[in-house]
Design a protein around this motif. Structure first.
Motif, mmCIF file in Angstrom:
data_model
loop_
_atom_site.group_PDB
_atom_site.id
_atom_site.type_symbol
_atom_site.label_atom_id
_atom_site.label_comp_id
_atom_site.label_asym_id
_atom_site.label_seq_id
_atom_site.Cartn_x
_atom_site.Cartn_y
_atom_site.Cartn_z
ATOM 1 N N VAL A 88 0.826 -1.239 -0.004
ATOM 2 C CA VAL A 88 0.096 0.007 0.147
ATOM 3 C C VAL A 88 0.857 1.125 -0.111
ATOM 4 O O VAL A 88 1.926 1.279 0.840
ATOM 5 N N SER A 89 0.744 2.310 -0.885
ATOM 6 C CA SER A 89 1.356 3.297 -0.945
ATOM 7 C C SER A 89 0.568 4.483 -1.005
ATOM 8 O O SER A 89 -0.514 4.828 -1.491
ATOM 9 N N GLY A 90 1.110 5.667 -0.372
ATOM 10 C CA GLY A 90 0.350 7.149 -0.317
ATOM 11 C C GLY A 90 1.336 7.915 -1.027
ATOM 12 O O GLY A 90 2.488 8.034 -0.635
ATOM 13 N N GLY A 91 0.673 9.094 -1.632
ATOM 14 C CA GLY A 91 1.325 9.884 -2.303
ATOM 15 C C GLY A 91 0.939 11.563 -2.261
ATOM 16 O O GLY A 91 0.054 11.830 -1.700
ATOM 17 N N MET A 92 1.926 12.440 -2.657
ATOM 18 C CA MET A 92 1.643 13.705 -2.592
ATOM 19 C C MET A 92 0.325 13.983 -3.614
ATOM 20 O O MET A 92 -0.381 15.120 -3.487
ATOM 21 N N ASP A 93 0.204 12.971 -4.458
ATOM 22 C CA ASP A 93 -0.923 13.347 -5.586
ATOM 23 C C ASP A 93 -2.367 13.032 -4.951
ATOM 24 O O ASP A 93 -3.574 12.858 -5.795
ATOM 25 N N THR A 94 -2.452 12.805 -3.514
ATOM 26 C CA THR A 94 -3.562 12.592 -2.803
ATOM 27 C C THR A 94 -4.040 11.164 -2.759
ATOM 28 O O THR A 94 -5.226 10.786 -2.200
ATOM 29 N N MET A 95 -3.522 10.290 -3.644
ATOM 30 C CA MET A 95 -4.051 9.004 -3.923
ATOM 31 C C MET A 95 -3.212 7.841 -2.894
ATOM 32 O O MET A 95 -2.325 8.169 -2.455
ATOM 33 N N VAL A 96 -4.034 6.990 -2.560
ATOM 34 C CA VAL A 96 -3.601 5.594 -2.112
ATOM 35 C C VAL A 96 -3.906 4.602 -2.833
ATOM 36 O O VAL A 96 -4.886 4.276 -3.556
ATOM 37 N N LEU A 101 2.125 -7.589 -5.535
ATOM 38 C CA LEU A 101 3.490 -7.821 -5.917
ATOM 39 C C LEU A 101 3.764 -9.406 -6.839
ATOM 40 O O LEU A 101 4.971 -9.319 -7.525
ATOM 41 N N ARG A 102 2.914 -9.969 -6.995
ATOM 42 C CA ARG A 102 3.022 -11.256 -7.915
ATOM 43 C C ARG A 102 3.159 -10.605 -9.521
ATOM 44 O O ARG A 102 4.008 -10.898 -10.199
ATOM 45 N N THR A 103 2.332 -9.462 -9.673
ATOM 46 C CA THR A 103 2.293 -8.959 -11.127
ATOM 47 C C THR A 103 2.895 -7.720 -11.463
ATOM 48 O O THR A 103 3.320 -7.377 -12.285
ATOM 49 N N GLY A 104 2.941 -6.933 -9.982
ATOM 50 C CA GLY A 104 3.589 -5.673 -10.114
ATOM 51 C C GLY A 104 2.542 -4.597 -10.530
ATOM 52 O O GLY A 104 2.993 -3.388 -10.820
ATOM 53 N N GLU A 105 1.158 -5.002 -10.489
ATOM 54 C CA GLU A 105 0.131 -4.274 -11.017
ATOM 55 C C GLU A 105 -0.403 -3.386 -9.938
ATOM 56 O O GLU A 105 -0.473 -4.178 -8.550
ATOM 57 N N LYS A 106 -0.870 -2.214 -10.347
ATOM 58 C CA LYS A 106 -1.961 -1.683 -9.191
ATOM 59 C C LYS A 106 -3.277 -2.003 -9.462
ATOM 60 O O LYS A 106 -3.783 -2.162 -10.353
ATOM 61 N N VAL A 107 -3.843 -2.759 -8.170
ATOM 62 C CA VAL A 107 -5.094 -3.404 -8.452
ATOM 63 C C VAL A 107 -5.958 -2.614 -7.770
ATOM 64 O O VAL A 107 -7.404 -2.889 -7.864
ATOM 65 N N GLN A 108 -5.712 -1.470 -6.705
ATOM 66 C CA GLN A 108 -6.920 -0.645 -6.139
ATOM 67 C C GLN A 108 -6.413 0.718 -6.251
ATOM 68 O O GLN A 108 -4.992 1.212 -5.983
ATOM 69 N N SER A 109 -7.112 1.767 -6.455
ATOM 70 C CA SER A 109 -6.877 3.167 -6.616
ATOM 71 C C SER A 109 -7.902 3.655 -5.577
ATOM 72 O O SER A 109 -9.144 3.861 -5.859
ATOM 73 N N LEU A 110 -7.398 4.243 -4.174
ATOM 74 C CA LEU A 110 -8.371 4.727 -3.429
ATOM 75 C C LEU A 110 -8.001 6.383 -3.472
ATOM 76 O O LEU A 110 -7.267 6.928 -3.126
ATOM 77 N N LYS A 111 -9.210 6.919 -3.998
ATOM 78 C CA LYS A 111 -9.392 8.504 -4.131
ATOM 79 C C LYS A 111 -10.347 8.921 -3.311
ATOM 80 O O LYS A 111 -11.546 8.375 -3.015
ATOM 81 N N GLY A 112 -9.906 9.943 -2.341
ATOM 82 C CA GLY A 112 -10.827 10.565 -1.388
ATOM 83 C C GLY A 112 -10.409 11.783 -0.817
ATOM 84 O O GLY A 112 -10.911 12.851 -0.506
ATOM 85 N N HIS A 113 -8.922 11.661 -0.353
ATOM 86 C CA HIS A 113 -8.322 13.032 0.263
ATOM 87 C C HIS A 113 -8.089 13.964 -0.857
ATOM 88 O O HIS A 113 -8.101 13.860 -1.959
ATOM 89 N N GLN A 114 -8.057 15.021 -0.046
ATOM 90 C CA GLN A 114 -7.902 16.327 -0.929
ATOM 91 C C GLN A 114 -6.488 16.723 -1.240
ATOM 92 O O GLN A 114 -6.309 17.485 -1.969
ATOM 93 N N VAL A 115 -5.672 16.390 -0.070
ATOM 94 C CA VAL A 115 -4.264 16.771 -0.455
ATOM 95 C C VAL A 115 -3.391 15.639 0.026
ATOM 96 O O VAL A 115 -3.758 14.440 0.271
ATOM 97 N N GLN A 116 -2.009 15.764 0.183
ATOM 98 C CA GLN A 116 -1.018 14.769 0.501
ATOM 99 C C GLN A 116 -1.450 13.697 1.438
ATOM 100 O O GLN A 116 -2.079 14.115 2.800
ATOM 101 N N VAL A 117 -1.100 12.363 1.285
ATOM 102 C CA VAL A 117 -1.322 11.242 2.111
ATOM 103 C C VAL A 117 -0.172 11.327 2.776
ATOM 104 O O VAL A 117 0.998 11.081 2.251
ATOM 105 N N THR A 118 -0.162 11.127 4.228
ATOM 106 C CA THR A 118 1.018 11.113 4.949
ATOM 107 C C THR A 118 1.306 9.780 5.684
ATOM 108 O O THR A 118 2.316 9.583 6.381
ATOM 109 N N GLY A 119 0.018 8.939 5.908
ATOM 110 C CA GLY A 119 0.472 7.767 6.403
ATOM 111 C C GLY A 119 -0.786 6.626 5.975
ATOM 112 O O GLY A 119 -1.768 6.885 5.476
ATOM 113 N N VAL A 120 -0.240 5.356 5.840
ATOM 114 C CA VAL A 120 -0.965 4.336 5.724
ATOM 115 C C VAL A 120 -0.771 3.269 6.649
ATOM 116 O O VAL A 120 0.473 2.950 6.775
ATOM 117 N N VAL A 121 -1.972 2.514 7.176
ATOM 118 C CA VAL A 121 -1.579 1.534 7.945
ATOM 119 C C VAL A 121 -2.842 0.462 7.726
ATOM 120 O O VAL A 121 -3.767 0.755 7.570
#
Length: 258
Positions: A88-96, A101-121
């Motif tokens: 799971v990764s979070g970015g300055m682009d507001t996305m989680v 890792l088997r394919t290296g592909e993105k399987v979920q795009s979690l959109k909802g934050h308005q600005v930078q994501v600072t933590g994921v757990v």
């Protein structure tokens, strides 16, 4: 050798992971499978043990999808959905993003934050994310479940305690202890932004602050210890089960406390 018998004097630099084109913002140990890193270069890299030299790691996956720098990371242990684990990764682009890792592909795009994501757990099968937008958000199977304004200022970090509660740290100088969306306690003591959080097993919660200090708190809110030694912002703090505390600062020092 048990965790209490580790001879830390034997520790030395084992290898360096070269590949990112800008500063490394996040790192996550992924069980025995490898190490994940994130960078201002907008990538997440997964590093696996080098089959020809077990003391070294090689970049085995480069995960592309974020449009700005990537920060916090969390490891999803292998299961039926992710046979080789996930990230799971979070970015300055507001996305989680959630990566397989088997394919290296993105399987979920979690959109909802308005600005930078600072933590994921991870919280069971859910993902909790924190943001500069002052909210904590809960995601389940790729969908938003709930969100709430956890602080009146930017949230800089979120962790999950072994007992199941969440702790958030904020620019408002406080930490908050959460059970679900209920705030159980507000921790006041720092005089500037709470930037990093950690768990000291069996004792309590660690916080690192822009005020240059590290604090150890009981879950009741009592300050058990204050560590002062850095000369600038303290960005991160963590602890080993042996009682060793490590902190990292803008003063270019990592300090070990025992």
């Amino acid at each position: 050798m048990s965790s209490m018998e580790i001879d830390f004097k034997q520790y030395q630099l084992r290898c360096q992971l070269r590949g990112h084109e800008d500063d490394v913002r996040g790192i996550c140990v992924c069980g025995s499978e490898g190490i994940a890193t994130s960078s201002r270069d907008r990538t997440v890299r997964f590093w696996s043990l080098d089959s020809s030299d077990k003391r070294k790691y090689v970049s085995s996956k480069m995960l592309l999808g974020h449009s700005s720098f990537v920060g916090p990371l969390a490891w999803i242990a292998p299961d039926e959905e992710f046979p080789e684990g996930g990230i799971v990764s979070g970015g300055m682009d507001t996305m989680v993003f959630v990566w397989d890792l088997r394919t290296g592909e993105k399987v979920q795009s979690l959109k909802g934050h308005q600005v930078q994501v600072t933590g994921v757990v991870l919280d069971g099968g859910d993902i909790i994310s924190s943001s500069v937008d002052c909210t904590l958000r809960r995601w389940r199977k790729g969908q938003p479940v709930e969100s709430w304004e956890a602080h009146k200022s930017a949230i800089q970090a979120v962790i999950k305690l072994p007992s199941g509660e969440l702790v958030s740290g904020s620019t408002d100088t406080t930490l908050k202890l959460w059970r679900g969306k209920t705030c159980l306690h507000t921790f006041s003591g720092h005089t500037d932004t709470v930037r990093g959080l950690g768990v000291m097993h069996g004792l309590g919660i660690l916080s690192a602050s822009h005020d240059g200090s590290i604090m150890l708190w009981a879950q009741s809110g009592e300050v058990l210890m204050v560590m002062v030694g850095h000369t600038s912002i303290v960005y991160s703090v963590d602890a080993h089960v042996s009682g060793l505390i490590v902190s990292g600062s803008e003063d270019r020092f990592a300090k070990i406390w025992k």
